[in-house]
Design an enzyme around this catalytic site. Sequence first.
Site, short mmCIF file in Angstrom:
data_model
loop_
_atom_site.label_atom_id
_atom_site.label_comp_id
_atom_site.label_asym_id
_atom_site.label_seq_id
_atom_site.Cartn_x
_atom_site.Cartn_y
_atom_site.Cartn_z
N ILE A 35 -11.15 8.39 35.88
CA ILE A 35 -9.69 8.42 35.70
C ILE A 35 -9.29 8.61 34.25
O ILE A 35 -8.10 8.71 33.94
CB ILE A 35 -9.05 7.13 36.24
CG1 ILE A 35 -9.66 5.89 35.58
CG2 ILE A 35 -9.20 7.06 37.75
CD1 ILE A 35 -9.03 4.58 36.01
N GLY A 36 -10.23 8.67 33.34
CA GLY A 36 -9.89 8.88 31.95
C GLY A 36 -11.11 9.08 31.09
O GLY A 36 -12.22 8.68 31.46
N LYS A 37 -10.90 9.71 29.94
CA LYS A 37 -12.00 9.95 29.01
C LYS A 37 -11.43 10.09 27.61
O LYS A 37 -10.38 10.72 27.41
CB LYS A 37 -12.76 11.23 29.39
CG LYS A 37 -14.00 11.48 28.56
CD LYS A 37 -14.68 12.78 28.95
CE LYS A 37 -13.83 13.95 28.52
NZ LYS A 37 -14.55 15.24 28.54
N GLY A 38 -12.08 9.45 26.66
CA GLY A 38 -11.64 9.51 25.28
C GLY A 38 -12.76 9.95 24.36
O GLY A 38 -13.72 10.59 24.79
N CYS A 39 -12.63 9.59 23.10
CA CYS A 39 -13.64 9.98 22.12
C CYS A 39 -14.89 9.11 22.18
O CYS A 39 -15.96 9.53 21.74
CB CYS A 39 -13.06 9.89 20.71
SG CYS A 39 -11.64 10.96 20.44
N ASN A 40 -14.75 7.89 22.72
CA ASN A 40 -15.86 6.95 22.68
C ASN A 40 -16.24 6.38 24.03
O ASN A 40 -17.17 5.56 24.11
CB ASN A 40 -15.53 5.78 21.74
CG ASN A 40 -15.26 6.24 20.32
OD1 ASN A 40 -16.05 6.99 19.76
ND2 ASN A 40 -14.15 5.80 19.76
N ALA B 32 -15.71 6.65 28.71
CA ALA B 32 -15.16 7.20 29.94
C ALA B 32 -14.70 6.04 30.81
O ALA B 32 -15.30 4.96 30.79
CB ALA B 32 -16.21 8.04 30.68
N LYS C 203 -14.52 0.63 31.96
CA LYS C 203 -14.67 1.48 30.78
C LYS C 203 -16.12 1.43 30.32
O LYS C 203 -16.64 0.36 29.97
CB LYS C 203 -13.74 1.00 29.66
CG LYS C 203 -13.76 1.86 28.41
CD LYS C 203 -12.73 1.34 27.41
CE LYS C 203 -12.68 2.21 26.16
NZ LYS C 203 -11.67 1.73 25.18
N ASP D 209 -4.51 2.57 15.90
CA ASP D 209 -4.70 3.82 16.64
C ASP D 209 -3.66 3.95 17.75
O ASP D 209 -3.97 4.36 18.86
CB ASP D 209 -6.11 3.88 17.22
CG ASP D 209 -6.49 5.28 17.71
OD1 ASP D 209 -5.82 6.25 17.28
OD2 ASP D 209 -7.41 5.41 18.53
#
Length: 574
Positions: free
Chosen positions: A149-154, A156, A206, A350
């Site tokens: 349902i989501g993914k960032g720089c560091n 999933a 996460k 951030d």
Amino acid sequence: MSVKHVLSRGLELGRSVFQLGLLKPAGRVAAKFRGERLRVSRPTRTVQPQTFLPGRYRFFRLSVSGLAAQLQSGAFRRVIGGGSARNRAVFLAFGVGLGLIEQEQEEDRTSAALCQEIQAVFRKKKFQSLPKPFTSGYRLEDYVIGKQIGKGCNAAVYEAAAPFAPPVESKKCSLVELNQKEAEDDNKKEEPLRLSASPSFPLAMKMMWNIGAGSSSDAILRSMSMELVPSCPQALRKEQGELTLNGHFGAVPKRLSAHPNVITVYRAFTAEVPLLPGAREEYPDVLPTRLNPHGLGSNRTLFLVMKNYPCTLRQYLEVCVPKRTQASLMFLQLLEGVDHLCRQNIAHRDLKSDNILLEFDNTGCPRLVITDFGCCLAEDSGLKLPFSSWWVNRGGNSCLMAPEVSTAVPGPGVVIDYSKADVWAVGAIAYELFGQPNPFYTLESRSYQEKQLPALPAAAPDDVQLVVKLLLRKNPHKRPSARVAANILHISLWGRRVLMGLDKVQMAEMMAWLQCQSAVVLLKGRGRDQSSVEAELQRSFLANIELEDLRTAVSFMTYERKQWRSLLMSNTQP
């Protein structure tokens, strides 16, 4: 006595009073003055002499109220005794002036005491982070993992479920109807887009990407300890927490107390990296070699379990423009969340729409929570960070980095103050809440001029425009704190009619409004609306009310109104 001599004594009096602490109770102030017996409103008492007050100042060895009374009586004695008019006027002026100071001090003490009583009432009710406490969930095998349902720089993020976590209600909250007008013109029937957390997966897991931290639990927690800042006390297993967090890899990271507008981590544990859906397509490089021969990741990593929210703020704003009141409440929630961080000496560093999650309350109003604390500053030294070299991490997202952070130059003794950095980012995000692009995706925070900032839409309330203007000041010393900015919006939403009818803030009127507001919120708290966003915001306001912060907020509003009136008059003059 000459006027010059009287004025010099008056200046000495003022200096002495301020040195001794004008705002302290009269008894404590009197105890600091040198003398044998002091006559105030109560019977005399013996006070030990103090060496820092010279003997020639025995004229001023009284409390403020006692000195005011003596000056006034001295003025009347000179009237009867035939003293000069100049001396009588000077004595009477000093006496009346000090009497007014004492009266204002007494009003402030009473108002501050009332604010403390209101705080005590509304701080008793703690925010419940978990709908139902559970004692399991410290292993990856305890969860059923669904789709990504989501993914960032560091990391999933995947939806997750567990037998001990109750499913969420199947009721869906309407997000927005897309192209409704076009559908009517084309005689097409389209279902409105609905977005909600899956009832079968009430949790979100996460999985951090571990590159270079090794597979030791101690090393993983040392490298990713900031992710544990918003975790609840039960997030780590007790024996594991004692083993890994109490001295084996460094200081225990600060823990945030629960807040409606800050994410809560329910569980944190380390485990072997599994092959989750879409892993080889979405992030093959961070997988361990046992899952991808060309991967760079370690075999173990950190997993965080949180509540599953329907969407991020960015996803919501891509398809919906909030209404005027809803946008104001969303803006206020971000300020309340940042104030909660600042009170505990934590800077997020951030803040952006991708790191803000969103759900809906029972009235359909969006509730925002701040998430992703991987770049946060949570040191014992507070919100100030020594900046000795360019290798020091100043935070994430350079576009929304406050001017005092982005313009800092490293060197010996250089310190970056983050106390008002997050609130500056909230001011920039406000443009997105009211349907405009964030100006700092084109402007540079290090070099922009305040006059370059675009105006908010006319639909934005005047006080919202005022707060955004204040928050985006380049000089952090001229920028209000998150608490003061939130107070401005609270007053605008619920108390403007009462307080803003006054050209000068009257403490009696302000305290009466606070008492009425407290009674209303307490009565509402017994009904169905106690979990609504509006009710939570009102309780948060009353639980954190401070007299000086409230007065500063009202002063900002009053000053801006006077400026607006003067500008209007200058424009209407021929």
